[in-house]
Design an enzyme around this catalytic site. Structure first.
Site, PDB file in Angstrom:
ATOM      1  N   CYS A   2     162.121 -10.414  21.370  1.00 30.02           N
ATOM      2  CA  CYS A   2     163.345  -9.970  22.407  1.00 30.02           C
ATOM      3  C   CYS A   2     164.680 -10.193  21.681  1.00 30.02           C
ATOM      4  CB  CYS A   2     163.253 -10.940  23.555  1.00 30.02           C
ATOM      5  SG  CYS A   2     161.683 -11.099  24.373  1.00 30.02           S
ATOM      6  N   ARG A  27     163.561  -5.299  16.118  1.00 21.58           N
ATOM      7  CA  ARG A  27     162.812  -6.626  16.028  1.00 21.58           C
ATOM      8  C   ARG A  27     161.668  -6.274  17.015  1.00 21.58           C
ATOM      9  NH1 ARG A  27     166.343 -11.485  16.148  1.00 21.58           N
ATOM     10  NH2 ARG A  27     164.928 -12.337  17.571  1.00 21.58           N
ATOM     11  N   TRP A  74     160.377  -7.942  24.960  1.00 22.67           N
ATOM     12  CA  TRP A  74     158.861  -7.745  24.320  1.00 22.67           C
ATOM     13  C   TRP A  74     157.996  -8.555  25.059  1.00 22.67           C
ATOM     14  CZ3 TRP A  74     154.854 -10.566  22.285  1.00 22.67           C
ATOM     15  CH2 TRP A  74     154.074  -9.904  21.186  1.00 22.67           C
ATOM     16  N   ASN A 100     165.321 -15.340  25.915  1.00 27.88           N
ATOM     17  CA  ASN A 100     164.236 -15.039  24.724  1.00 27.88           C
ATOM     18  C   ASN A 100     163.379 -16.261  24.867  1.00 27.88           C
ATOM     19  OD1 ASN A 100     165.397 -12.740  23.909  1.00 27.88           O
ATOM     20  ND2 ASN A 100     166.100 -13.281  21.976  1.00 27.88           N
ATOM     21  N   GLY A 101     162.294 -16.279  24.374  1.00 30.50           N
ATOM     22  CA  GLY A 101     161.489 -17.443  24.475  1.00 30.50           C
ATOM     23  C   GLY A 101     160.507 -17.650  26.003  1.00 30.50           C
ATOM     24  N   GLU A 483     147.403  -7.795   1.287  1.00 32.67           N
ATOM     25  CA  GLU A 483     148.816  -7.356   1.804  1.00 32.67           C
ATOM     26  C   GLU A 483     148.818  -5.806   1.905  1.00 32.67           C
ATOM     27  OE1 GLU A 483     151.386  -8.527   3.051  1.00 32.67           O
ATOM     28  OE2 GLU A 483     153.087  -7.246   2.381  1.00 32.67           O
ATOM     29  N   LYS A 487     149.648  -3.581   5.213  1.00 32.27           N
ATOM     30  CA  LYS A 487     150.697  -2.967   5.245  1.00 32.27           C
ATOM     31  C   LYS A 487     150.206  -1.493   5.928  1.00 32.27           C
ATOM     32  CE  LYS A 487     153.255  -4.544   4.908  1.00 32.27           C
ATOM     33  NZ  LYS A 487     153.546  -5.992   4.819  1.00 32.27           N
ATOM     34  N   GLU A 490     149.395  -2.115   9.932  1.00 32.87           N
ATOM     35  CA  GLU A 490     150.520  -2.238  10.612  1.00 32.87           C
ATOM     36  C   GLU A 490     151.253  -0.856  10.983  1.00 32.87           C
ATOM     37  OE1 GLU A 490     152.744  -5.123   8.163  1.00 32.87           O
ATOM     38  OE2 GLU A 490     153.159  -6.159   9.991  1.00 32.87           O
ATOM     39  N   HIS A 506     128.865  -8.929  -1.208  1.00 31.36           N
ATOM     40  CA  HIS A 506     128.210 -10.014  -0.080  1.00 31.36           C
ATOM     41  C   HIS A 506     128.422  -9.305   1.351  1.00 31.36           C
ATOM     42  CE1 HIS A 506     127.556 -12.795  -3.208  1.00 31.36           C
ATOM     43  NE2 HIS A 506     128.777 -12.496  -3.575  1.00 31.36           N
ATOM     44  N   LYS A 605     159.397  -7.809  14.897  1.00 28.56           N
ATOM     45  CA  LYS A 605     159.864  -8.148  13.512  1.00 28.56           C
ATOM     46  C   LYS A 605     159.598  -9.697  13.559  1.00 28.56           C
ATOM     47  CE  LYS A 605     161.353  -7.665   9.259  1.00 28.56           C
ATOM     48  NZ  LYS A 605     160.406  -7.301   8.462  1.00 28.56           N
TER      49      LYS A 605
HETATM   50  O1  M6R Z   1     159.230 -13.816   9.553  1.00 28.92           O
HETATM   51  P1  M6R Z   1     157.997 -14.225   8.845  1.00 28.92           P
HETATM   52  O2  M6R Z   1     157.986 -14.098   7.177  1.00 28.92           O
HETATM   53  O3  M6R Z   1     157.750 -15.643   9.304  1.00 28.92           O
HETATM   54  O4  M6R Z   1     156.910 -13.267   9.621  1.00 28.92           O
HETATM   55  C1  M6R Z   1     155.561 -13.569   9.496  1.00 28.92           C
HETATM   56  C2  M6R Z   1     154.635 -12.444  10.027  1.00 28.92           C
HETATM   57  O5  M6R Z   1     155.090 -12.241  11.304  1.00 28.92           O
HETATM   58  C3  M6R Z   1     155.273 -11.219   9.220  1.00 28.92           C
HETATM   59  O6  M6R Z   1     154.968 -11.177   7.821  1.00 28.92           O
HETATM   60  C4  M6R Z   1     154.143  -9.738   9.592  1.00 28.92           C
HETATM   61  O7  M6R Z   1     152.963 -10.212   9.376  1.00 28.92           O
HETATM   62  C5  M6R Z   1     155.006  -8.608   9.085  1.00 28.92           C
HETATM   63  N1  M6R Z   1     154.979  -7.563  10.091  1.00 28.92           N
HETATM   64  C6  M6R Z   1     154.121  -8.323   7.859  1.00 28.92           C
HETATM   65  O8  M6R Z   1     154.580  -6.754   7.578  1.00 28.92           O
END
Ligand code: M6R
Length: 610
Positions: A2, A27, A74, A100-101, A483, A487, A490, A506, A605
């Protein structure tokens, strides 16, 4: 997640609020809304969907007011729809809030308010808070005190901004566990949950601390604690400029951020790397240097991409510094009753500095007596403030939801930390010099990889319609495989799994047939031959191989369907290079599928709820 923006000043407010919401779109959100107090009436407009939709509705009205509040939501409690969108009003309709929260005890409060005759329109915890504040206001007729008293009863987290018709020309903000800052401009003030929303108007900001309430009018502001004690606010300067949060000619923020990496990596080591001495100076760790020298065990905690950089750091620190390292998902650390020994040091990694799971893990570690150090990008963020010391990665604002440049900057900083600890222990000056010198060559080596973007795009276009991908790597490149898979899933919504290459036999090998693209990182190191055998195993089952190999490796062409070449470097630095083609591959697959690359569905984000 949010986003909050509020304004009080001398300019028409609606444009500023919509602008602020747009700056925070990255965000992640599902609805947006605005409340403006004008001619003794609160105008609240809210809508499921994009800020652009809200903007059209706001533009139908004529607003001349110069203060108001706005929000991007959100969903946590209740569906993303118009009714659940913020702002929410109390029962009198005179108090409007954005939040927010999460209000954890909202259902207890709601039951009590219902039994007292109050009613609710939405399913949200935020409306409960609005109605609760309004119920107190009815008795004491003072908005600031009503908010203060309400917040004392609230469990959970809030970044809160309130507008009241009963006490006009005033905004009230409060924070606990969810970031909020006050932008101090020339005759104007902005409240926001994110510095990007205010930078167009001012770079002077005050980051609110937990349990503080800030009252803002045209004449100034005052900040007190929820217990009504005075505070001494510090005005700080935002470190980045407007151009850093704009696309600068790139189609997407993600692509811009991928291409920024030669510079952001340089920024992460600039002024810190002492090449001639084969050593490192990290001012942020001076206060804990003895503890770092003597530690027996390092625990790294983080989420998502930051957790992957923690996995690389495990290899780095164990190999260069000889200290045992454990890496743990922050969300698990908190609930596992972790053992913390006397000399243990905990590192928390976070790009945003606001990830709720990581913050909770930090609190857990601190409670158990550990020294907790932060590796954070966003200056002044909650994690930067909650930790005992730490190192900023200085990657600049990362707007694309898929983290790219933060990952490589985190790796750079961890390489420096591993060097620093190593040189205090057993790492020779010669070895230190060799690594330090090689770090300085990394930006140019990345430029070389970026030049191959068209070739990577061609490969991406061949495979963009498949539904599954496998990513394999070993040693330093195992976390990079994870990673790369993250990517891709996502931003393209294609299912992808990362595995240590040797683990394939395995289980995952069962998935391999002529429809399965397998991305394998096969750089020239001591396990190259083993990885080569893994490639042959995939080949034998007709899998399609996309190899990431070192320049000059001709042998790999015999088995791979596609080869993306990266320059050679020291094994400890390989992830800084091998991840770049994987970022580009994910980007171009998502581009070919016409996905919303910078704002992928369901993702935020910074994940500020546990
Ligand atoms: O802001 P942070 O690095 O703590 O965030 C952690 C994860 O939420 C963040 O890395 C998320 O996995 C990303 N969308 C990855 O691209």
């Amino acid at each position: 997640m949010c986003g909050i923006i509020g304004y009080i000043g001398d300019k028409p407010v609606s444009k500023i609020l919509i602008n602020g919401l747009k700056r925070m779109e990255y965000r992640g959100y599902d609805s947006a809304g605005i409340s403006i107090l004008q001619d003794n009436k609160i105008y609240t407009i809210k809508k499921k969907g994009k800020v652009a939709e809200l903007e059209k509705m706001v533009n139908h009205e004529v607003f001349h007011s110069n203060y108001g509040i706005a929000h991007t939501r959100w969903a946590t409690h209740g569906y993303p729809n118009d009714i659940n969108a913020h702002p929410h009003l109390d029962n009198s309709g005179d108090i409007s809030i954005v939040h927010n929260g999460i209000i954890e005890n909202y259902s207890v409060l709601k039951t009590k308010l219902l039994s007292d005759g109050y009613s609710f329109k939405s399913e949200t915890d935020t409306e409960v808070l609005a109605v609760f504040i309004g119920s107190i206001y009815e008795k004491i007729k003072d908005i600031e005190t009503s908010i203060r008293l309400a917040l004392r009863e609230v469990d959970g987290t809030f970044g809160l901004l309130v507008l009241s018709k009963r006490e006009p020309e005033k905004l009230i903000a409060a924070r606990r566990g969810s970031p909020l800052l006050l932008g101090v401009g020339n005759g104007e003030y902005l409240v926001a949950s994110d510095a990007s929303a205010v930078i167009q108007y001012t770079k002077q900001v005050i980051y609110l601390n937990d349990n503080e309430i800030c009252t803002i009018s045209h004449d100034g502001y005052s900040i007190k604690t929820i217990e009504n004690e005075d505070t001494e606010p510090i005005i700080e300067e935002i470190e980045f400029d407007l151009e850093h949060i704009e696309k600068g000619g790139f189609d997407h923020f993600m692509l811009k951020e991928i291409f920024e990496q030669p510079d952001t990596i340089h920024d992460a080591f600039r002024g810190r790397l002492l090449v001639d001495e084969g050593n490192v100076k990290l001012g942020g760790l001076n206060a804990v240097i003895e503890q770092l020298r003597n530690t027996d065990r390092i625990i790294i905690t983080a989420c998502g991409t930051s957790w992957h950089s923690g996995l690389v750091a495990e290899y780095l620190i164990e190999s260069l510094a000889g200290v045992s390292v454990e890496v743990e998902y922050a969300s698990e650390f908190r609930y596992r009753n972790p053992i913390i020994n006397k000399n243990d040091i905990v590192f928390a990694i976070s790009q945003s500095g606001e990830t709720a799971d990581t913050l909770a893990a930090i609190k857990e570690a601190k409670q158990k007596g550990a020294i907790v150090l932060g590796i954070v990008n966003v200056v002044g963020s909650s994690i930067a403030r909650e930790t005992d010391a730490g190192v900023y990665i200085h990657a600049g604002p990362e707007i694309g939801v898929a983290s790219t440049k933060a990952f490589t900057s985190q790796l750079t900083v961890f390489t420096l930390i591993a060097l620093l600890i190593g040189r205090m222990r057993n790492l020779s000056k010669w070895e230190g010099q060799k690594i330090a010198k090689e770090i300085t060559l990394i930006p140019d080596k990345i430029r070389y990889i970026l030049e191959q973007k068209d070739k990577i795009k061609e490969i991406a276009n061949i495979y963009s319609k498949v539904r599954n991908f496998l990513y394999l790597g070993r040693g330093y490149n195992f976390p990079v495989a994870l990673e790369g898979a993250l990517k891709l899933k996502e931003i393209s919504y294609i299912h992808a799994e990362g595995y240590p290459a040797a683990e394939m036999k395995h289980g995952p090998i069962a998935l391999i047939d002529e429809n399965m693209p397998v991305v394998i990182i096969a750089t020239k190191d001591e396990i190259y031959d083993k990885v080569f055998s893994n490639i042959e195993e995939v080949k034998a089952r007709k899998g399609k191989i996309i190899a990431i190999a070192n320049v000059g490796d001709e042998k790999i062409c015999e088995v791979a369907d596609h080869v993306i070449y990266i320059p050679e470097t020291l094994p400890v630095l390989t992830p800084l290079l091998s991840v770049i083609p994987l970022q580009l591959l994910a980007y171009y697959v998502a581009l070919d599928l016409n996905c919303d690359i910078d704002k992928p569905r369901n993702l935020a984000k910074s994940v500020t709820v546990e």
